[in-house]
Scaffold this motif. Structure first.
Motif, short mmCIF file in Angstrom:
data_model
loop_
_atom_site.label_atom_id
_atom_site.label_comp_id
_atom_site.label_asym_id
_atom_site.label_seq_id
_atom_site.Cartn_x
_atom_site.Cartn_y
_atom_site.Cartn_z
N THR A 158 0.84 -1.20 0.00
CA THR A 158 0.00 0.00 0.00
C THR A 158 0.88 1.25 0.00
O THR A 158 2.07 1.19 0.31
N VAL A 159 0.26 2.38 -0.33
CA VAL A 159 0.96 3.66 -0.31
C VAL A 159 1.28 4.02 1.14
O VAL A 159 0.43 3.91 2.04
N ASN A 160 2.52 4.45 1.38
CA ASN A 160 2.97 4.77 2.73
C ASN A 160 3.02 6.29 2.90
O ASN A 160 4.05 6.92 2.72
N GLY A 161 1.87 6.89 3.23
CA GLY A 161 1.80 8.33 3.45
C GLY A 161 1.04 9.05 2.37
O GLY A 161 1.28 8.85 1.18
N ILE B 70 6.23 3.07 -0.41
CA ILE B 70 5.30 1.93 -0.31
C ILE B 70 5.63 1.14 0.95
O ILE B 70 6.78 1.05 1.36
N LYS B 71 4.59 0.56 1.54
CA LYS B 71 4.77 -0.33 2.69
C LYS B 71 4.04 -1.65 2.41
O LYS B 71 3.24 -1.75 1.48
N GLY C 77 -8.82 6.50 -4.84
CA GLY C 77 -10.06 7.19 -5.19
C GLY C 77 -10.89 6.41 -6.20
O GLY C 77 -11.62 7.00 -7.00
N GLY C 78 -10.76 5.09 -6.19
CA GLY C 78 -11.53 4.25 -7.10
C GLY C 78 -10.99 4.21 -8.52
O GLY C 78 -11.66 3.71 -9.42
N THR D 86 7.87 8.85 -14.17
CA THR D 86 7.15 10.12 -14.29
C THR D 86 6.80 10.65 -12.91
O THR D 86 6.84 9.92 -11.92
N LEU D 87 6.45 11.92 -12.85
CA LEU D 87 6.03 12.51 -11.58
C LEU D 87 4.71 11.92 -11.12
O LEU D 87 3.85 11.57 -11.94
N ILE D 88 4.53 11.82 -9.81
CA ILE D 88 3.22 11.45 -9.26
C ILE D 88 2.24 12.52 -9.69
O ILE D 88 2.46 13.71 -9.46
N ARG D 89 1.14 12.14 -10.33
CA ARG D 89 0.31 13.15 -10.99
C ARG D 89 -0.97 13.51 -10.27
O ARG D 89 -1.70 14.39 -10.71
N THR D 90 -1.24 12.84 -9.18
CA THR D 90 -2.42 13.19 -8.39
C THR D 90 -2.15 12.78 -6.95
O THR D 90 -1.40 11.82 -6.72
N PRO D 91 -2.71 13.48 -5.97
CA PRO D 91 -2.49 13.08 -4.58
C PRO D 91 -3.05 11.67 -4.34
O PRO D 91 -4.23 11.42 -4.59
N LEU D 92 -2.20 10.77 -3.90
CA LEU D 92 -2.61 9.39 -3.65
C LEU D 92 -2.96 9.23 -2.18
O LEU D 92 -2.28 9.77 -1.30
N ALA D 93 -4.01 8.48 -1.92
CA ALA D 93 -4.45 8.29 -0.54
C ALA D 93 -3.49 7.40 0.23
O ALA D 93 -2.91 6.46 -0.33
#
Length: 198
Positions: free
Chosen positions: A90-93, A103-104, A123-124, A149-156
């Motif tokens: 999962t995303v870590n933060g 990632i964790k 976000g589905g 590439t850059l992270i393009r949207t805030p990830l939960a």
């Protein structure tokens, strides 16, 4: 709601390509350096071709005709030994930015290969990323994965990260003759492009 395509038959060809959002600066006189500035928003598109199938088989892919729903497909990585990344990544933060994804929940010691695909469900919606360099998970299962590439949207925070079977989600554009039925052998050669929504 996104539509998931059948997993059989598998595509016979996949051509990934980035849709760049970078800013390029060129001197007005033609003399001097050309600059490129990275900006968030670069996403991916894939051209898919499928092996010949019968008309009856092709009906399973009729959802490609949708106009208002995104489509989910598996990203092919033929010949790549994915290994055993574990099933709880999962995303870590929350609110990460830049070209590194923390990632964790990865299997301890798992090695991400340079150029390997991963995808994040946040976000589905699935977001696909390609790794920029190799990275190894520590003993606690944490890993800082360099991205192409850059992270393009805030990830939960705690958003699912798919490593073993990464997904692509986006809008589909069919080739004009994608559902053409060959008059001789009565087979269909399905072709389409999928482009990520954002």
């Amino acid at each position: 709601m996104a539509i998931t395509l059948p997993t059989s038959p598998r595509p016979s060809k996949m051509v990934p390509r980035p849709i760049f959002t970078r800013n390029e600066t060129r001197p007005a006189t033609g003399a001097g350096p050309v600059g490129r500035n990275l900006r968030p928003g670069t996403r991916w598109a894939w051209d898919f071709e499928y092996p010949p199938m019968t008309y009856e088989q092709s009906l399973a892919f009729d959802d490609l005709l949708t106009e208002d729903e995104t489509v989910i497909v598996d990203i092919l990585q033929p010949g790549l030994a994915i290994g055993s990344p574990g099933s709880g990544a999962t995303v870590n933060g929350a609110g990460q930015s830049g070209r590194t994804l923390n990632i964790k929940g990865v299997a301890a010691g798992y090695v991400f290969r340079k150029g390997q695909w991963i995808s994040v469900l946040s976000g589905g919606q699935w977001y696909a990323y390609k790794t920029r360099a190799a990275a190894t998970a520590d003993g606690a299962g944490n890993c800082a994965v360099p991205l192409r590439t850059l992270i393009r949207t805030p990830l939960a925070n705690n958003a699912v990260v798919e490593i073993a079977s990464p997904k692509a989600e986006g809008w589909v554009t069919l080739a004009e003759d994608a559902h053409e039925i060959d008059a001789v052998d009565r087979l269909i050669w399905l072709r389409f492009t999928l482009e990520e929504r954002d």
